[in-house]
Design a protein around this motif. Structure first.
Motif, PDB file in Angstrom:
ATOM      1  N   ALA A   1       0.932  -1.094  -0.016  1.00  0.00           N
ATOM      2  CA  ALA A   1      -0.085  -0.102  -0.118  1.00  0.00           C
ATOM      3  C   ALA A   1       0.898   1.242  -0.020  1.00  0.00           C
ATOM      4  CB  ALA A   1      -1.079   0.030   1.193  1.00  0.00           C
ATOM      5  N   ILE A   2       1.768   1.401   0.804  1.00  0.00           N
ATOM      6  CA  ILE A   2       2.733   2.427   0.909  1.00  0.00           C
ATOM      7  C   ILE A   2       3.512   2.685  -0.492  1.00  0.00           C
ATOM      8  CG2 ILE A   2       4.818   3.409   1.673  1.00  0.00           C
ATOM      9  CD1 ILE A   2       4.164   2.025   4.389  1.00  0.00           C
ATOM     10  N   LEU A   3       4.027   1.400  -0.985  1.00  0.00           N
ATOM     11  CA  LEU A   3       4.775   1.514  -2.078  1.00  0.00           C
ATOM     12  C   LEU A   3       3.933   2.154  -3.557  1.00  0.00           C
ATOM     13  CD1 LEU A   3       7.148  -0.999  -3.405  1.00  0.00           C
ATOM     14  CD2 LEU A   3       5.357  -0.368  -4.982  1.00  0.00           C
ATOM     15  N   SER A   4       2.608   1.433  -3.566  1.00  0.00           N
ATOM     16  CA  SER A   4       1.879   1.901  -4.641  1.00  0.00           C
ATOM     17  C   SER A   4       1.111   3.093  -4.459  1.00  0.00           C
ATOM     18  CB  SER A   4       0.649   0.681  -4.933  1.00  0.00           C
ATOM     19  OG  SER A   4       0.932  -0.478  -4.988  1.00  0.00           O
ATOM     20  N   GLY A   5       0.805   3.669  -3.272  1.00  0.00           N
ATOM     21  CA  GLY A   5       0.342   4.798  -2.991  1.00  0.00           C
ATOM     22  C   GLY A   5       1.183   5.984  -3.375  1.00  0.00           C
ATOM     23  N   ILE A   6       2.296   5.901  -2.663  1.00  0.00           N
ATOM     24  CA  ILE A   6       3.379   7.077  -2.846  1.00  0.00           C
ATOM     25  C   ILE A   6       3.713   7.156  -4.278  1.00  0.00           C
ATOM     26  CG2 ILE A   6       5.626   7.724  -2.302  1.00  0.00           C
ATOM     27  CD1 ILE A   6       5.314   6.796   0.486  1.00  0.00           C
ATOM     28  N   HIS A   7       4.202   5.998  -4.916  1.00  0.00           N
ATOM     29  CA  HIS A   7       4.270   6.031  -6.290  1.00  0.00           C
ATOM     30  C   HIS A   7       3.382   6.614  -7.217  1.00  0.00           C
ATOM     31  CE1 HIS A   7       6.046   4.546 -10.353  1.00  0.00           C
ATOM     32  NE2 HIS A   7       7.299   4.549  -9.613  1.00  0.00           N
ATOM     33  N   GLY A   8       1.969   6.188  -7.010  1.00  0.00           N
ATOM     34  CA  GLY A   8       1.180   6.786  -7.810  1.00  0.00           C
ATOM     35  C   GLY A   8       0.779   8.231  -7.552  1.00  0.00           C
ATOM     36  N   PHE A   9       0.945   8.615  -6.494  1.00  0.00           N
ATOM     37  CA  PHE A   9       0.866  10.214  -5.993  1.00  0.00           C
ATOM     38  C   PHE A   9       1.913  10.802  -6.646  1.00  0.00           C
ATOM     39  CE2 PHE A   9       1.748  13.415  -3.025  1.00  0.00           C
ATOM     40  CZ  PHE A   9       0.438  14.400  -3.314  1.00  0.00           C
ATOM     41  N   VAL A  10       3.045  10.656  -6.466  1.00  0.00           N
ATOM     42  CA  VAL A  10       4.120  11.549  -6.797  1.00  0.00           C
ATOM     43  C   VAL A  10       4.177  11.389  -8.137  1.00  0.00           C
ATOM     44  CG1 VAL A  10       6.620  11.636  -6.920  1.00  0.00           C
ATOM     45  CG2 VAL A  10       5.667  10.984  -4.693  1.00  0.00           C
ATOM     46  N   THR A  11       3.931  10.249  -9.094  1.00  0.00           N
ATOM     47  CA  THR A  11       3.983  10.291 -10.444  1.00  0.00           C
ATOM     48  C   THR A  11       2.935  11.035 -11.287  1.00  0.00           C
ATOM     49  OG1 THR A  11       4.745   7.834 -10.438  1.00  0.00           O
ATOM     50  CG2 THR A  11       3.593   8.748 -12.411  1.00  0.00           C
TER      51      THR A  11
END
Length: 126
Positions: A46-56
């Protein structure tokens, strides 16, 4: 951006829980151990996907283009977040590892335009 990040975090949590639960069962930890592994993996994914998606998504809005650089920066941010309680060397290593990996995955995923040529090898002009 926030909605994209939350959606990615939720889908990451689902995938992480399935992966972790399966891993726990495969390692014969029992049902309780598998549930614990599933919860731990769900948090990480969840951390990995959420941060990556938000920053992208944020970088696409700021920079006005979608490219591998955005993925590399988002990967760096994700690596820092996953290494957060560590020392500066661990943070730098997490940033570099995830950043480079994300950059190259995005770079390999991008389709390149085809070049049309005749049988003689010369380009057609119109």
């Amino acid at each position: 951006c926030v909605i994209k990040g939350v959606g990615d975090a939720m889908s990451g949590a689902v995938m992480g829980s399935v992966f972790g639960f399966g891993t726990g069962l495969f390692q014969k930890k029992g049902f309780k151990g598998a549930l614990h592994s599933g919860a731990s993996s769900a948090k990480t994914f969840a951390i990995l996907s959420g941060i990556h998606g938000f920053v992208t998504t944020l970088l696409i809005q700021i920079r006005g283009k979608k490219d591998a650089i955005n993925a590399g920066i988002a990967g760096c941010a994700t690596g820092i977040a996953l290494s957060a309680p560590g020392n500066p060397a661990a943070l730098l290593q997490g940033c570099a590892t995830f950043g480079v990996f994300s950059y190259f995955v995005e770079r390999m995923n991008t389709t390149q335009p085809a070049i049309a040529a005749t049988l003689t090898g010369k380009k057609k002009s119109r």
